[in-house]
Design a protein around this motif. Structure first.
Motif, PDB file in Angstrom:
ATOM      1  N   ASP A 156       0.887  -1.341  -0.101  1.00 22.26           N
ATOM      2  CA  ASP A 156       0.055  -0.016  -0.053  1.00 22.26           C
ATOM      3  C   ASP A 156       0.800   1.454  -0.107  1.00 22.26           C
ATOM      4  N   MET A 157       1.950   1.056   0.763  1.00 24.13           N
ATOM      5  CA  MET A 157       2.713   2.296   1.032  1.00 24.13           C
ATOM      6  C   MET A 157       3.582   2.532  -0.436  1.00 24.13           C
ATOM      7  N   LYS A 158       3.911   1.538  -1.069  1.00 27.73           N
ATOM      8  CA  LYS A 158       4.691   1.733  -2.351  1.00 27.73           C
ATOM      9  C   LYS A 158       3.675   2.108  -3.456  1.00 27.73           C
ATOM     10  N   LYS A 159       2.367   1.797  -3.488  1.00 25.89           N
ATOM     11  CA  LYS A 159       1.286   2.501  -4.268  1.00 25.89           C
ATOM     12  C   LYS A 159       1.377   3.813  -3.864  1.00 25.89           C
ATOM     13  N   THR A 160       1.171   4.116  -2.658  1.00 29.43           N
ATOM     14  CA  THR A 160       0.927   5.833  -2.318  1.00 29.43           C
ATOM     15  C   THR A 160       2.298   6.459  -2.971  1.00 29.43           C
ATOM     16  N   VAL A 161       3.596   5.990  -2.779  1.00 33.57           N
ATOM     17  CA  VAL A 161       4.625   6.794  -3.164  1.00 33.57           C
ATOM     18  C   VAL A 161       4.556   6.754  -4.787  1.00 33.57           C
ATOM     19  N   ASP A 162       4.452   5.492  -5.378  1.00 29.60           N
ATOM     20  CA  ASP A 162       4.305   5.658  -6.684  1.00 29.60           C
ATOM     21  C   ASP A 162       3.175   6.708  -7.237  1.00 29.60           C
ATOM     22  N   ALA A 163       2.129   6.809  -6.825  1.00 29.75           N
ATOM     23  CA  ALA A 163       1.091   7.558  -7.047  1.00 29.75           C
ATOM     24  C   ALA A 163       1.708   9.127  -7.064  1.00 29.75           C
ATOM     25  N   TYR A 164       2.185   9.540  -5.826  1.00 31.49           N
ATOM     26  CA  TYR A 164       2.697  10.858  -5.752  1.00 31.49           C
ATOM     27  C   TYR A 164       3.911  11.147  -6.800  1.00 31.49           C
ATOM     28  N   VAL A 165       4.839  10.049  -7.140  1.00 33.25           N
ATOM     29  CA  VAL A 165       5.872  10.205  -7.897  1.00 33.25           C
ATOM     30  C   VAL A 165       5.273  10.441  -9.366  1.00 33.25           C
ATOM     31  N   GLY A 166       4.179   9.983  -9.848  1.00 33.34           N
ATOM     32  CA  GLY A 166       3.652  10.099 -11.016  1.00 33.34           C
ATOM     33  C   GLY A 166       3.297  11.496 -11.121  1.00 33.34           C
ATOM     34  N   ARG A 167       2.675  11.981 -10.163  1.00 36.11           N
ATOM     35  CA  ARG A 167       2.047  13.471 -10.120  1.00 36.11           C
ATOM     36  C   ARG A 167       3.312  14.383 -10.115  1.00 36.11           C
ATOM     37  N   LEU A 168       4.419  14.138  -9.540  1.00 29.60           N
ATOM     38  CA  LEU A 168       5.708  14.831  -9.211  1.00 29.60           C
ATOM     39  C   LEU A 168       6.668  15.261 -10.603  1.00 29.60           C
ATOM     40  N   LYS A 169       6.650  14.149 -11.106  1.00 26.62           N
ATOM     41  CA  LYS A 169       7.446  13.946 -12.427  1.00 26.62           C
ATOM     42  C   LYS A 169       7.467  15.313 -13.259  1.00 26.62           C
ATOM     43  N   VAL A 170       6.278  15.792 -13.564  1.00 29.72           N
ATOM     44  CA  VAL A 170       6.000  16.783 -14.453  1.00 29.72           C
ATOM     45  C   VAL A 170       6.178  18.229 -13.974  1.00 29.72           C
ATOM     46  N   LEU A 171       6.518  18.249 -12.618  1.00 24.26           N
ATOM     47  CA  LEU A 171       6.632  19.652 -11.905  1.00 24.26           C
ATOM     48  C   LEU A 171       7.980  20.015 -11.538  1.00 24.26           C
ATOM     49  N   ASP A 172       8.154  21.343 -11.308  1.00 24.79           N
ATOM     50  CA  ASP A 172       9.319  21.900 -10.882  1.00 24.79           C
ATOM     51  C   ASP A 172       9.758  21.441  -9.596  1.00 24.79           C
ATOM     52  N   TRP A 173      10.859  21.675  -9.240  1.00 24.80           N
ATOM     53  CA  TRP A 173      11.321  21.439  -7.755  1.00 24.80           C
ATOM     54  C   TRP A 173      10.659  22.248  -6.572  1.00 24.80           C
ATOM     55  N   ARG A 174       9.994  23.462  -7.056  1.00 29.81           N
ATOM     56  CA  ARG A 174       9.345  24.210  -6.109  1.00 29.81           C
ATOM     57  C   ARG A 174       7.994  23.646  -5.683  1.00 29.81           C
ATOM     58  N   ARG A 175       7.224  23.351  -6.749  1.00 33.69           N
ATOM     59  CA  ARG A 175       5.971  22.739  -6.705  1.00 33.69           C
ATOM     60  C   ARG A 175       6.284  21.236  -6.123  1.00 33.69           C
ATOM     61  N   ARG A 176       7.295  20.352  -6.355  1.00 34.78           N
ATOM     62  CA  ARG A 176       7.380  19.069  -5.814  1.00 34.78           C
ATOM     63  C   ARG A 176       7.513  19.181  -4.226  1.00 34.78           C
ATOM     64  N   GLY A 177       8.399  20.320  -3.927  1.00 37.19           N
ATOM     65  CA  GLY A 177       8.740  20.792  -2.554  1.00 37.19           C
ATOM     66  C   GLY A 177       7.376  20.966  -1.833  1.00 37.19           C
ATOM     67  N   ASP A 178       6.504  21.884  -2.305  1.00 36.06           N
ATOM     68  CA  ASP A 178       5.069  22.254  -1.759  1.00 36.06           C
ATOM     69  C   ASP A 178       4.340  20.930  -1.565  1.00 36.06           C
ATOM     70  N   LEU A 179       4.183  20.102  -2.574  1.00 36.30           N
ATOM     71  CA  LEU A 179       3.447  18.832  -2.338  1.00 36.30           C
ATOM     72  C   LEU A 179       3.939  18.002  -1.440  1.00 36.30           C
ATOM     73  N   LEU A 180       5.348  17.454  -1.473  1.00 35.72           N
ATOM     74  CA  LEU A 180       5.788  16.711  -0.459  1.00 35.72           C
ATOM     75  C   LEU A 180       5.549  17.211   0.784  1.00 35.72           C
ATOM     76  N   ALA A 181       5.706  18.636   1.014  1.00 35.05           N
ATOM     77  CA  ALA A 181       5.697  18.910   2.347  1.00 35.05           C
ATOM     78  C   ALA A 181       4.318  18.652   2.918  1.00 35.05           C
ATOM     79  N   GLU A 182       3.249  19.166   1.920  1.00 40.32           N
ATOM     80  CA  GLU A 182       1.635  18.818   2.443  1.00 40.32           C
ATOM     81  C   GLU A 182       1.542  17.300   2.645  1.00 40.32           C
TER      82      GLU A 182
END
Length: 111
Positions: free
Chosen positions: A9-35
């Motif tokens: 389940d955790m792997k699925k969650t991490v993979d889902a976030y990675v899929g969303r983060l790949k297209v973003l710049d590091w500022r947005r990645r950082g914001d989403l990861l912090a949240e």
């Protein structure tokens, strides 16, 4: 790798976030990861909650392939990782960019 030790389940969650983060710049990645990292520690004592959140960040960086650092926000995320190699990469990048290192150090000390 921390990711390899996660349950399915955790792997699925991490993979889902990675899929969303790949297209973003590091500022947005950082914001989403912090949240998104904070809920991983809900219900745990403070020290364990912080470690759980940092573990999530670590697993996401691993799944992104731990790319070479090119951005100050990326360096901050790597500093939050539980992986000493990620933190060493961030330190090396910050050492090569002393003006950013000074800014990061001020921010981390709360000045």
């Amino acid at each position: 790798m921390l990711y390899d030790r996660l349950n399915a389940d955790m792997k699925k969650t991490v993979d889902a976030y990675v899929g969303r983060l790949k297209v973003l710049d590091w500022r947005r990645r950082g914001d989403l990861l912090a949240e998104s990292a904070l809920p991983f520690g809900q219900g745990l004592p403070a020290a364990q909650a912080k470690k759980a959140a940092r573990g999530f960040v670590t697993a996401v960086i691993e799944r992104l392939g731990a790319p070479e650092i090119t951005d100050p926000r990326q360096a901050l995320l790597y500093l939050a990782s539980l992986d000493p190699d990620h933190r060493a990469m961030a330190d090396a990048w910050l050492d090569a960019n002393p003006e950013i290192r000074a800014e990061v150090d001020r921010g981390l000390s709360g000045d």
